[in-house]
Write a protein that holds these residues in place. Sequence first.
Motif, PDB file in Angstrom:
ATOM      1  N   SER A 152       5.766  60.840 -60.632  1.00  0.00           N
ATOM      2  CA  SER A 152       4.652  60.414 -59.781  1.00  0.00           C
ATOM      3  C   SER A 152       4.948  59.108 -59.052  1.00  0.00           C
ATOM      4  N   HIS A 153       5.905  58.340 -59.558  1.00  0.00           N
ATOM      5  CA  HIS A 153       6.250  57.065 -58.929  1.00  0.00           C
ATOM      6  C   HIS A 153       7.171  57.324 -57.740  1.00  0.00           C
ATOM      7  N   PRO A 154       6.906  56.681 -56.604  1.00  0.00           N
ATOM      8  CA  PRO A 154       7.799  56.851 -55.448  1.00  0.00           C
ATOM      9  C   PRO A 154       9.229  56.429 -55.807  1.00  0.00           C
ATOM     10  N   HIS A 155      10.192  57.245 -55.434  1.00  0.00           N
ATOM     11  CA  HIS A 155      11.589  56.965 -55.749  1.00  0.00           C
ATOM     12  C   HIS A 155      12.442  57.309 -54.533  1.00  0.00           C
ATOM     13  N   ASP A 156      12.458  56.403 -53.568  1.00  0.00           N
ATOM     14  CA  ASP A 156      13.155  56.641 -52.305  1.00  0.00           C
ATOM     15  C   ASP A 156      14.668  56.429 -52.390  1.00  0.00           C
ATOM     16  N   ASP A 157      15.121  55.634 -53.348  1.00  0.00           N
ATOM     17  CA  ASP A 157      16.526  55.257 -53.382  1.00  0.00           C
ATOM     18  C   ASP A 157      17.468  56.381 -53.798  1.00  0.00           C
ATOM     19  N   ALA A 158      17.127  57.176 -54.786  1.00  0.00           N
ATOM     20  CA  ALA A 158      17.996  58.259 -55.250  1.00  0.00           C
ATOM     21  C   ALA A 158      17.147  59.326 -55.914  1.00  0.00           C
ATOM     22  N   PRO A 159      17.630  60.578 -55.891  1.00  0.00           N
ATOM     23  CA  PRO A 159      16.875  61.639 -56.563  1.00  0.00           C
ATOM     24  C   PRO A 159      16.761  61.373 -58.062  1.00  0.00           C
ATOM     25  N   VAL A 160      15.667  61.806 -58.644  1.00  0.00           N
ATOM     26  CA  VAL A 160      15.466  61.683 -60.090  1.00  0.00           C
ATOM     27  C   VAL A 160      16.107  62.899 -60.742  1.00  0.00           C
ATOM     28  N   THR A 161      16.927  62.648 -61.758  1.00  0.00           N
ATOM     29  CA  THR A 161      17.614  63.734 -62.444  1.00  0.00           C
ATOM     30  C   THR A 161      17.063  63.916 -63.853  1.00  0.00           C
ATOM     31  N   ILE A 162      17.361  65.061 -64.419  1.00  0.00           N
ATOM     32  CA  ILE A 162      16.971  65.326 -65.802  1.00  0.00           C
ATOM     33  C   ILE A 162      17.639  64.312 -66.733  1.00  0.00           C
ATOM     34  N   SER A 163      18.901  64.003 -66.481  1.00  0.00           N
ATOM     35  CA  SER A 163      19.610  63.028 -67.313  1.00  0.00           C
ATOM     36  C   SER A 163      18.927  61.667 -67.265  1.00  0.00           C
ATOM     37  N   GLU A 164      18.480  61.270 -66.096  1.00  0.00           N
ATOM     38  CA  GLU A 164      17.777  59.985 -65.956  1.00  0.00           C
ATOM     39  C   GLU A 164      16.508  59.973 -66.802  1.00  0.00           C
ATOM     40  N   ILE A 165      15.719  61.026 -66.679  1.00  0.00           N
ATOM     41  CA  ILE A 165      14.467  61.085 -67.439  1.00  0.00           C
ATOM     42  C   ILE A 165      14.741  61.119 -68.937  1.00  0.00           C
ATOM     43  N   ALA A 166      15.728  61.904 -69.346  1.00  0.00           N
ATOM     44  CA  ALA A 166      16.077  61.982 -70.762  1.00  0.00           C
ATOM     45  C   ALA A 166      16.477  60.609 -71.300  1.00  0.00           C
ATOM     46  N   THR A 186      16.348  70.551 -56.907  1.00  0.00           N
ATOM     47  CA  THR A 186      17.497  70.737 -56.036  1.00  0.00           C
ATOM     48  C   THR A 186      18.739  70.588 -56.888  1.00  0.00           C
ATOM     49  N   ARG A 187      19.603  71.583 -56.866  1.00  0.00           N
ATOM     50  CA  ARG A 187      20.808  71.575 -57.693  1.00  0.00           C
ATOM     51  C   ARG A 187      21.952  70.901 -56.951  1.00  0.00           C
ATOM     52  N   GLY A 188      22.960  70.545 -57.731  1.00  0.00           N
ATOM     53  CA  GLY A 188      24.200  70.026 -57.160  1.00  0.00           C
ATOM     54  C   GLY A 188      24.183  68.529 -56.933  1.00  0.00           C
ATOM     55  N   LYS A 189      25.276  68.048 -56.341  1.00  0.00           N
ATOM     56  CA  LYS A 189      25.418  66.620 -56.063  1.00  0.00           C
ATOM     57  C   LYS A 189      24.312  66.185 -55.104  1.00  0.00           C
ATOM     58  N   GLY A 190      23.639  65.118 -55.456  1.00  0.00           N
ATOM     59  CA  GLY A 190      22.527  64.638 -54.645  1.00  0.00           C
ATOM     60  C   GLY A 190      21.225  65.357 -54.943  1.00  0.00           C
ATOM     61  N   GLY A 191      21.261  66.287 -55.905  1.00  0.00           N
ATOM     62  CA  GLY A 191      20.061  67.027 -56.261  1.00  0.00           C
ATOM     63  C   GLY A 191      19.197  66.256 -57.232  1.00  0.00           C
ATOM     64  N   GLY A 192      18.049  66.811 -57.511  1.00  0.00           N
ATOM     65  CA  GLY A 192      17.150  66.168 -58.451  1.00  0.00           C
ATOM     66  C   GLY A 192      15.808  66.858 -58.488  1.00  0.00           C
ATOM     67  N   LEU A 193      14.819  66.124 -58.960  1.00  0.00           N
ATOM     68  CA  LEU A 193      13.477  66.658 -59.180  1.00  0.00           C
ATOM     69  C   LEU A 193      12.463  65.889 -58.355  1.00  0.00           C
ATOM     70  N   ALA A 194      11.410  66.585 -57.971  1.00  0.00           N
ATOM     71  CA  ALA A 194      10.293  65.943 -57.280  1.00  0.00           C
ATOM     72  C   ALA A 194       9.030  66.753 -57.563  1.00  0.00           C
ATOM     73  N   LEU A 195       7.900  66.097 -57.461  1.00  0.00           N
ATOM     74  CA  LEU A 195       6.630  66.802 -57.588  1.00  0.00           C
ATOM     75  C   LEU A 195       6.448  67.724 -56.389  1.00  0.00           C
ATOM     76  N   ALA A 196       5.873  68.882 -56.614  1.00  0.00           N
ATOM     77  CA  ALA A 196       5.620  69.833 -55.535  1.00  0.00           C
ATOM     78  C   ALA A 196       4.332  69.506 -54.788  1.00  0.00           C
ATOM     79  N   TYR A 197       3.431  68.756 -55.430  1.00  0.00           N
ATOM     80  CA  TYR A 197       2.123  68.450 -54.847  1.00  0.00           C
ATOM     81  C   TYR A 197       1.808  66.967 -54.989  1.00  0.00           C
ATOM     82  N   ALA A 198       0.746  66.550 -54.358  1.00  0.00           N
ATOM     83  CA  ALA A 198       0.261  65.178 -54.515  1.00  0.00           C
ATOM     84  C   ALA A 198      -0.235  64.988 -55.946  1.00  0.00           C
ATOM     85  N   VAL A 199      -0.113  63.759 -56.479  1.00  0.00           N
ATOM     86  CA  VAL A 199      -0.481  63.513 -57.880  1.00  0.00           C
ATOM     87  C   VAL A 199      -1.932  63.876 -58.178  1.00  0.00           C
ATOM     88  N   GLY A 200      -2.800  63.784 -57.214  1.00  0.00           N
ATOM     89  CA  GLY A 200      -4.206  64.118 -57.422  1.00  0.00           C
ATOM     90  C   GLY A 200      -4.479  65.609 -57.505  1.00  0.00           C
TER      91      GLY A 200
END
Length: 151
Positions: free
Chosen positions: A18-32, A58-72
């Motif tokens: 839910s936190h804006p993360h413009d610098d790099a994609p959020v990965t599963i490894s990061e969250i773990a 999004t898979r692969g190099k530069g991939g990651g996770l994002a919310l599909a909808y607005a937090v509300g």
Amino acid sequence: MQLTHFTDLGLRVLMYLSHPHDDAPVTISEIATRFAVSRNHLVKVVHFMAQQGWLITTRGKGGGLALAYAVGDYRLGTIIRQLEGITALIDCAEPPCSLRSGCQLKYILDEALSGFFTVLDRYTLADTVRAPTGDAIAILHRLGSSALPRT
């Protein structure tokens, strides 16, 4: 009633994303790493949530996770129902209960479960990340990718 570890991780993932993360994609490894949880278990949780349409992955190099909808748009009751797979607290049919015809327990437990979800449906993901929680999530994000082990 206690929520499963699966649900706990699912809620943490949604809150973290839910936190804006413009610098790099959020990965599963990061969250773990941030939550000190099993990456393998987190993969299962993220996969389930992506199947529900709650996450964009999004898979692969530069991939990651994002919310599909607005937090509300994420209702806590809906999320927890799905993550827990809860339809009822007890099943009087399997194994068959000899008290089933005259027992009020199932009715009472069904009413309590309904009340539990009624309260949760009043809240959204946005409510869960208000200060001070949102501030704590921002600090987790600021730890930066340099603090993460390479996997």
